[in-house]
Design a protein around this motif. Structure first.
Motif, mmCIF file in Angstrom:
data_model
loop_
_atom_site.group_PDB
_atom_site.id
_atom_site.type_symbol
_atom_site.label_atom_id
_atom_site.label_comp_id
_atom_site.label_asym_id
_atom_site.label_seq_id
_atom_site.Cartn_x
_atom_site.Cartn_y
_atom_site.Cartn_z
ATOM 1 N N ILE A 261 15.995 10.464 -71.511
ATOM 2 C CA ILE A 261 16.467 11.823 -71.209
ATOM 3 C C ILE A 261 15.227 12.513 -70.691
ATOM 4 O O ILE A 261 14.115 12.784 -71.261
ATOM 5 C CB ILE A 261 16.818 12.298 -72.669
ATOM 6 N N ALA A 262 15.571 12.940 -69.280
ATOM 7 C CA ALA A 262 14.357 13.371 -68.498
ATOM 8 C C ALA A 262 13.660 14.481 -69.099
ATOM 9 O O ALA A 262 12.753 14.805 -68.875
ATOM 10 C CB ALA A 262 14.887 13.437 -67.036
ATOM 11 N N ASP A 263 14.731 15.377 -69.348
ATOM 12 C CA ASP A 263 14.340 16.904 -69.951
ATOM 13 C C ASP A 263 15.294 17.290 -71.018
ATOM 14 O O ASP A 263 16.501 17.733 -70.723
ATOM 15 C CB ASP A 263 14.195 17.761 -68.656
ATOM 16 N N PRO A 264 14.964 17.430 -72.115
ATOM 17 C CA PRO A 264 15.769 17.825 -73.234
ATOM 18 C C PRO A 264 16.446 19.080 -73.241
ATOM 19 O O PRO A 264 17.373 19.348 -73.545
ATOM 20 C CB PRO A 264 15.278 17.891 -74.336
ATOM 21 N N ARG A 265 15.810 20.045 -72.293
ATOM 22 C CA ARG A 265 16.175 21.347 -72.451
ATOM 23 C C ARG A 265 17.516 21.323 -71.267
ATOM 24 O O ARG A 265 18.154 22.525 -71.231
ATOM 25 C CB ARG A 265 15.068 22.265 -71.592
ATOM 26 N N ALA A 266 17.849 20.315 -70.655
ATOM 27 C CA ALA A 266 19.108 20.356 -69.736
ATOM 28 C C ALA A 266 20.175 19.964 -70.334
ATOM 29 O O ALA A 266 21.194 19.819 -69.766
ATOM 30 C CB ALA A 266 18.615 19.302 -68.515
ATOM 31 N N CYS A 267 20.033 19.504 -71.745
ATOM 32 C CA CYS A 267 21.339 19.337 -72.592
ATOM 33 C C CYS A 267 21.480 20.032 -73.754
ATOM 34 O O CYS A 267 20.438 20.106 -74.386
ATOM 35 C CB CYS A 267 21.214 17.488 -72.682
ATOM 36 N N THR A 268 22.682 20.301 -74.122
ATOM 37 C CA THR A 268 22.876 20.992 -75.298
ATOM 38 C C THR A 268 23.810 19.917 -76.029
ATOM 39 O O THR A 268 24.972 19.601 -75.556
ATOM 40 C CB THR A 268 23.755 22.393 -75.098
ATOM 41 N N VAL A 269 23.365 19.622 -77.357
ATOM 42 C CA VAL A 269 24.213 18.534 -77.997
ATOM 43 C C VAL A 269 25.214 19.146 -78.948
ATOM 44 O O VAL A 269 24.792 19.954 -79.799
ATOM 45 C CB VAL A 269 23.079 17.531 -78.629
ATOM 46 N N ASP A 270 26.332 18.455 -79.217
ATOM 47 C CA ASP A 270 27.260 19.074 -79.974
ATOM 48 C C ASP A 270 27.445 17.883 -81.019
ATOM 49 O O ASP A 270 28.081 16.822 -80.614
ATOM 50 C CB ASP A 270 28.637 19.227 -79.430
ATOM 51 N N LEU A 271 26.703 17.991 -82.365
ATOM 52 C CA LEU A 271 26.976 16.897 -83.210
ATOM 53 C C LEU A 271 28.258 16.864 -83.941
ATOM 54 O O LEU A 271 28.539 15.938 -84.774
ATOM 55 C CB LEU A 271 25.806 16.857 -84.176
ATOM 56 N N SER A 272 29.033 18.069 -83.595
ATOM 57 C CA SER A 272 30.206 17.842 -84.501
ATOM 58 C C SER A 272 31.191 16.822 -84.217
ATOM 59 O O SER A 272 32.228 16.556 -85.072
ATOM 60 C CB SER A 272 30.979 19.377 -84.247
ATOM 61 N N VAL A 273 31.069 16.259 -82.927
ATOM 62 C CA VAL A 273 31.780 15.057 -82.963
ATOM 63 C C VAL A 273 31.736 13.964 -83.705
ATOM 64 O O VAL A 273 32.690 13.004 -83.730
ATOM 65 C CB VAL A 273 31.640 14.740 -81.159
#
Length: 486
Positions: A261-273
Motif C-alpha cells: 500500500i503505497a500511501d494509506p491515505r489514498a484508500c478508504t476501507v469498508d470492513l462491512s463486507v
C-alpha cells in the motif's frame, strides 16, 4: 557547516602518546593506549572503564570507553583503533531507553557509524531500566526525566568530544546523529536544543509528541478495544482477516498491484463486507463491535467536543504488525502499545505520579491532555521551527514506515507539512530537510512487512553523507531503488 571539536574540560592523560590528526593511534600497544583513557579527568563526570574490543563482522577493532555524566547518564564511546575517518556519529535510544546493550544493527545503534570508521557514542539517556517499556525510574525523579527528555543528547556529545580529543588530538567532522522512535524524537530535539552540534541528522519514525502519542493516543487505543466486561474486543485471531481485506481493497489504489500500500491515505476501507451476519460471530467475519474498534483506531483521539488531540490514526496496511503492537499474539505475548501507555501514565505524564495503580481506562480526554503540560515541555520535539539548525547549514533526513502501528506516520507527515509552512514553502524546506515515507514498513523496520521490507533495506547514513558532501538531497534512502518513495 564544519563543526570542529571544542575542548570543554581539563584533560589528564597518563602515558598515552597519541598522534595528532592521523586517524590512528601512535603506540604499537593499542591496549595500553586504551587503558590510558581511564585516567582522563573531565568536568561533571568520570570514566568508569576502557578496554579494547576486537574486530567483529564488519566492525573494526575499537577502544570502548564507558563513562558517566553526572548525575547518572551512562555513556559509551567507541573509538576505531585504525582508519578513523575523522567524523563523529551519535546514536539515539529506543522506548524509555535505560541500557547500553542490545543495539546490533541500524536502529539506535553505533554499528552503522563504526563500520564506516566514525568515532561513535550513545547513552542510556540517564537511567537504568529493566526493559524499554520500564518507566519506574521516573517515579518522583524529575532529573532523570529531564535527562531522558533532552539533556542526555548534549552530555553524550560533550563526553564523546573529550574522549575523541584525547585519543586522536584532532578536530572532528562531520558530526552526525541518527535515531529511530525515541531516537527519532531525540534527533529532532538535537536540532531544536543543540542546533550547532550536528552537521547532519537522521530521524526515523520519530515519537515527536510524547504526550499526545504515549499519553493520549495509546489510551484512546486501549479504551476503544475494551469491552464492558473489561476484556479486549478485537483479538489477534482477527488481524489476518482484516489485513487481507485491507490489502484487497487498497493494493492497487496507486495503480499498481504489488502487495504494498503505497500511501494509506489514498484508500478508504469498508470492513462491512466482512461483517458477520446477525447472530453469527466466527473467525471469518467481524462483529459490529470489532468493526467499531478498527474505526476508532483509524481515527485520531478526540475530546467530548470533537477536538482532535493528536494526529495519530493507525494506518491501513499496518495489520501484519498488530499482534506486536495492538492486540498481543494470542499466545501469551502482550501488546506493546498498552505497556508503553501504562508506564508513561504511571510515572511520566502528570505532575504527581499516580504509580502502578494508574489505568489507561482512567484517562480523561477532556481533562488529562492539559495536565501533561509540564511533560510536554520536557519531552516533546514537534516544534517545526528548526531554523537555527538550518541556518547553521544542517541537513536532516526524516523517514517513516507507512505501516507503523505504534508511532502513526500521520504524526510525521503532519509535522513535515507544518514545517514547510514555517520554512516558507516546500521548496525552501527541501533545501535542508528531506522526508521519505516507506510503503509496507513496520515501526523502525523492526519486522519484515509485505514484500519483506525491513530496516536492512534502507541506508539513510550513506544518503546523508552524500548530501553533506555534494549538497544534493538524495532521491532515495533505500539500499536499492526498487521501492517507491516519497
Amino acid at each position: 557547516m564544519q563543526k570542529r571539536l571544542q575542548k570543554t574540560a581539563l584533560l589528564v592523560v597518563m602515558g598515552a602518546g597519541f598522534v595528532t590528526g592521523s586517524g590512528a593511534v601512535a603506540q604499537e600497544d593499542p591496549a595500553a593506549q586504551c587503558d590510558a583513557m581511564r585516567d582522563i579527568v573531565f568536568d561533571s563526570g568520570h570514566v568508569t572503564s576502557a578496554r579494547v574490543m576486537d574486530a567483529a563482522a564488519e566492525a573494526p577493532a575499537y577502544c570502548e570507553i564507558r563513562a558517566t555524566a553526572l548525575p547518572a547518564i551512562g555513556i559509551e564511546v567507541r573509538l576505531p583503533l585504525e582508519n578513523w575517518n575523522g567524523g563523529y556519529y551519535q546514536a539515539g535510544c529506543g522506548g524509555f531507553c535505560g541500557n547500553l546493550h542490545g543495539r546490533g544493527d541500524l536502529i539506535n545503534s553505533m554499528v552503522p557509524g563504526l563500520v564506516k570508521g566514525y568515532a561513535t557514542a550513545t547513552s542510556d539517556s540517564g537511567h537504568h531500566g529493566l526493559s524499554s517499556v520500564d518507566a519506574g525510574w521516573a517515579d518522583g525523579n524529575p532529573h532523570a526525566e529531564r535527562d531522558w527528555g533532552w539533556r542526555s543528547i548534549g552530555e553524550t556529545n560533550r563526553v564523546a568530544m573529550v574522549m575523541i580529543d584525547a585519543f586522536y588530538d584532532s578536530a572532528t567532522s562531520p558530526a552526525i546523529f541518527q535515531g529511530c522512535s525515541t531516537g527519532g524524537r531525540m534527533a529532532h530535539m538535537a536540532a531544536l536544543r543543540y542546533p550547532d552540534m550536528f552537521d547532519g541528522i537522521i530521524s526515523g519514525a520519530p515519537a515527536l509528541n510524547e504526550t499526545a502519542l504515549v499519553g493520549t493516543a495509546l489510551a484512546w487505543q486501549v479504551q476503544a478495544n475494551t469491552g464492558p466486561d473489561g476484556t479486549p474486543i478485537l483479538k489477534a485471531d482477527k488481524t489476518d482477516l482484516i489485513g487481507d481485506e485491507v490489502m484487497r481493497q487498497c493494493d492497487d489504489a496507486d495503480g499498481t498491484k504489488d502487495g504494498l500500500i503505497a500511501d494509506p491515505r489514498a484508500c478508504t476501507v469498508d470492513l462491512s463486507v466482512i461483517g458477520c451476519e446477525a447472530g453469527n460471530a466466527d473467525a471469518q467475519c467481524l462483529t459490529p463491535q470489532e468493526i467499531e474498534v478498527v474505526a476508532k483506531w483509524r481515527n485520531p483521539p478526540v475530546d467530548s467536543t470533537g477536538k482532535v488531540l493528536a494526529a495519530a490514526g493507525i494506518p491501513a496496511g499496518s495489520e501484519p504488525f498488530w499482534r506486536t503492537w495492538l492486540t498481543g499474539d494470542g499466545a501469551g505475548a502482550p501488546a506493546i502499545n498498552p505497556l508503553f501507555g501504562q508506564a508513561f501514565g504511571s510515572y511520566m505524564a502528570f505532575p504527581e505520579d499516580p504509580g502502578p495503580s494508574y489505568s489507561l481506562l482512567d484517562f480523561d480526554f477532556d481533562r488529562d491532555p492539559g495536565r501533561m503540560a509540564a511533560a510536554a515541555d520536557m519531552f516533546n520535539a514537534d516544534d517545526v521551527d528548526i531554523s537555527a539548525f538550518r541556518d547553521a547549514g544542517g541537513k536532516m533526513i526524516v523517514w517513516h514506515g507507512w505501516a507503523d502501528a505504534i508511532v502513526p506516520p500521520s504524526m510525521t507527515t503532519d509535522w513535515h507539512a507544518r514545517a514547510e509552512d514555517a520554512a516558507g514553502g516546500a521548496e525552501a524546506l527541501a533545501q535542508d530537510v528531506a522526508l521519505y515515507m516507506i510503503p509496507g514498513m513496520d515501526h523502525c523496520g523492526l519486522a519484515a512487512g509485505p514484500g519483506g521490507i525491513a530496516r536492512a533495506d534502507i541506508d539513510p547514513l550513506t544518503a546523508l553523507e552524500n548530501w553533506l558532501e555534494n549538497g544534493t538531497a538524495p532521491d532515495s534512502i533505500m539500499v536499492t531503488d526498487e521501492s517507491e518513495m516519497r
